[in-house]
Design an enzyme around this catalytic site. Sequence first.
Site, PDB file in Angstrom:
ATOM      1  CG  LEU A   1      34.174  66.319  40.657  1.00 21.39           C
ATOM      2  CD1 LEU A   1      32.916  65.896  41.427  1.00 21.39           C
ATOM      3  CD2 LEU A   1      34.357  65.449  39.420  1.00 21.39           C
TER       4      LEU A   1
ATOM      5  N   GLY B   1      31.442  71.402  34.331  1.00 24.24           N
ATOM      6  CA  GLY B   1      31.151  70.399  33.294  1.00 24.24           C
ATOM      7  C   GLY B   1      30.763  69.064  33.924  1.00 24.24           C
ATOM      8  CG  HIS B   2      33.626  66.713  36.142  1.00 28.12           C
ATOM      9  ND1 HIS B   2      34.707  67.538  36.363  1.00 28.12           N
ATOM     10  CD2 HIS B   2      34.089  65.663  35.440  1.00 28.12           C
ATOM     11  CE1 HIS B   2      35.780  67.001  35.809  1.00 28.12           C
ATOM     12  NE2 HIS B   2      35.436  65.863  35.246  1.00 28.12           N
TER      13      HIS B   2
ATOM     14  CD  GLN C   1      36.951  59.589  28.018  1.00 27.59           C
ATOM     15  OE1 GLN C   1      38.096  59.370  28.393  1.00 27.59           O
ATOM     16  NE2 GLN C   1      36.103  60.294  28.733  1.00 27.59           N
TER      17      GLN C   1
ATOM     18  CB  SER D   1      40.515  68.712  35.399  1.00 25.22           C
ATOM     19  OG  SER D   1      39.240  68.138  35.565  1.00 25.22           O
ATOM     20  NE  ARG D   2      45.504  66.795  31.392  1.00 29.72           N
ATOM     21  CZ  ARG D   2      44.999  65.578  31.167  1.00 29.72           C
ATOM     22  NH1 ARG D   2      43.898  65.439  30.472  1.00 29.72           N
ATOM     23  NH2 ARG D   2      45.603  64.503  31.641  1.00 29.72           N
TER      24      ARG D   2
HETATM   25  O1  PAF Z   1      37.116  61.402  31.134  1.00 30.03           O
HETATM   26  C1  PAF Z   1      37.735  61.054  32.162  1.00 30.03           C
HETATM   27  O2  PAF Z   1      37.795  61.760  33.169  1.00 30.03           O
HETATM   28  C2  PAF Z   1      38.456  59.709  32.181  1.00 30.03           C
HETATM   29  O3  PAF Z   1      39.023  59.425  30.943  1.00 30.03           O
HETATM   30  C3  PAF Z   1      37.570  58.544  32.665  1.00 30.03           C
HETATM   31  C4  PAF Z   1      36.415  58.287  31.703  1.00 30.03           C
HETATM   32  C5  PAF Z   1      37.029  58.841  34.053  1.00 30.03           C
HETATM   33  C6  PAF Z   1      38.388  57.259  32.742  1.00 30.03           C
HETATM   34  O4  PAF Z   1      39.440  57.374  33.647  1.00 30.03           O
END
Ligand code: PAF
Length: 259
Positions: free
Chosen positions: A24, A27-28, A142, A175-176
């Site tokens: 985390l 952003g998270h 996504q 995270s990357r």
């Molecule tokens: O965005 C992410 O971290 C992932 O794609 C998710 C939505 C947790 C699904 O594994």
Amino acid sequence: MQSFARGCKRRGLRIAFVPTMGALHAGHLSLIRRARSAADVVVVSIYVNPTQFGPREDLAAYPRTFRRDATACRRLGADVLFAPAGLYAADHSTWVEETQQSRGRCGTSRPTHFRGVTTVVAKLFNIVLPDVAVFGQKDAQQCDVIARMIRDLHFPVRLIISPTTREPDGLAMSSRNRYITPAERARAPHFHRALAAAAKLGPSRAATEARRLLKRQGFRVDYAEVANGRLCAAIFLGKARLIDNVPVKGARSKSADDG
Ligand code: PAF
């Protein structure tokens, strides 16, 4: 988890859900804060979902920082941290596949990625039973895929798309970002700067201009495309593949945090 969620519903409590793969960052944390303001009970999941990684991708190397993540969730007032050890039976054979929004952009270089995402998010929705789910705008495609899945499969979940959190120099938090070296980190802000400059040219010229600017900065460009009103791009920087997106001037766009 499911019986806890049912108990919440019986008591009239609304659940906001933030699915994550851990590691985390700020952003998270902003997604968790957004969830906190949207419902009574906040559930954060941490699960590094194997089915969304391609065979040559970074599943084994993906950063795992569970203890720190748990402390951060507690500090932000998350009520539940759901961290399953596994979600797939050995003979798992059911997939959820979205076939339009998943095409192009990241879907071209990561052909099985979104099938893994929709499958795990559908599983998580069925386990967590959220009223609201919060996703980050940074992962624009996504968001498009999940919005379509929610609509097409009638999940009773309201999607909140929360704005991208950036470093002071504009780099989108990810995270990357841990994979990049200090020299690469110094170049990384040019990614967002190039997209912001190109997006000002409007929907017909933004993508071409973004590719030109990104190449001029020495980035290897995976794609730069306008989709759903946003200029979206992916580049390779050393070992990392970074994605970002910005609204395009004059394009019709779904706004971030449309909750
Ligand atoms: O965005 C992410 O971290 C992932 O794609 C998710 C939505 C947790 C699904 O594994």
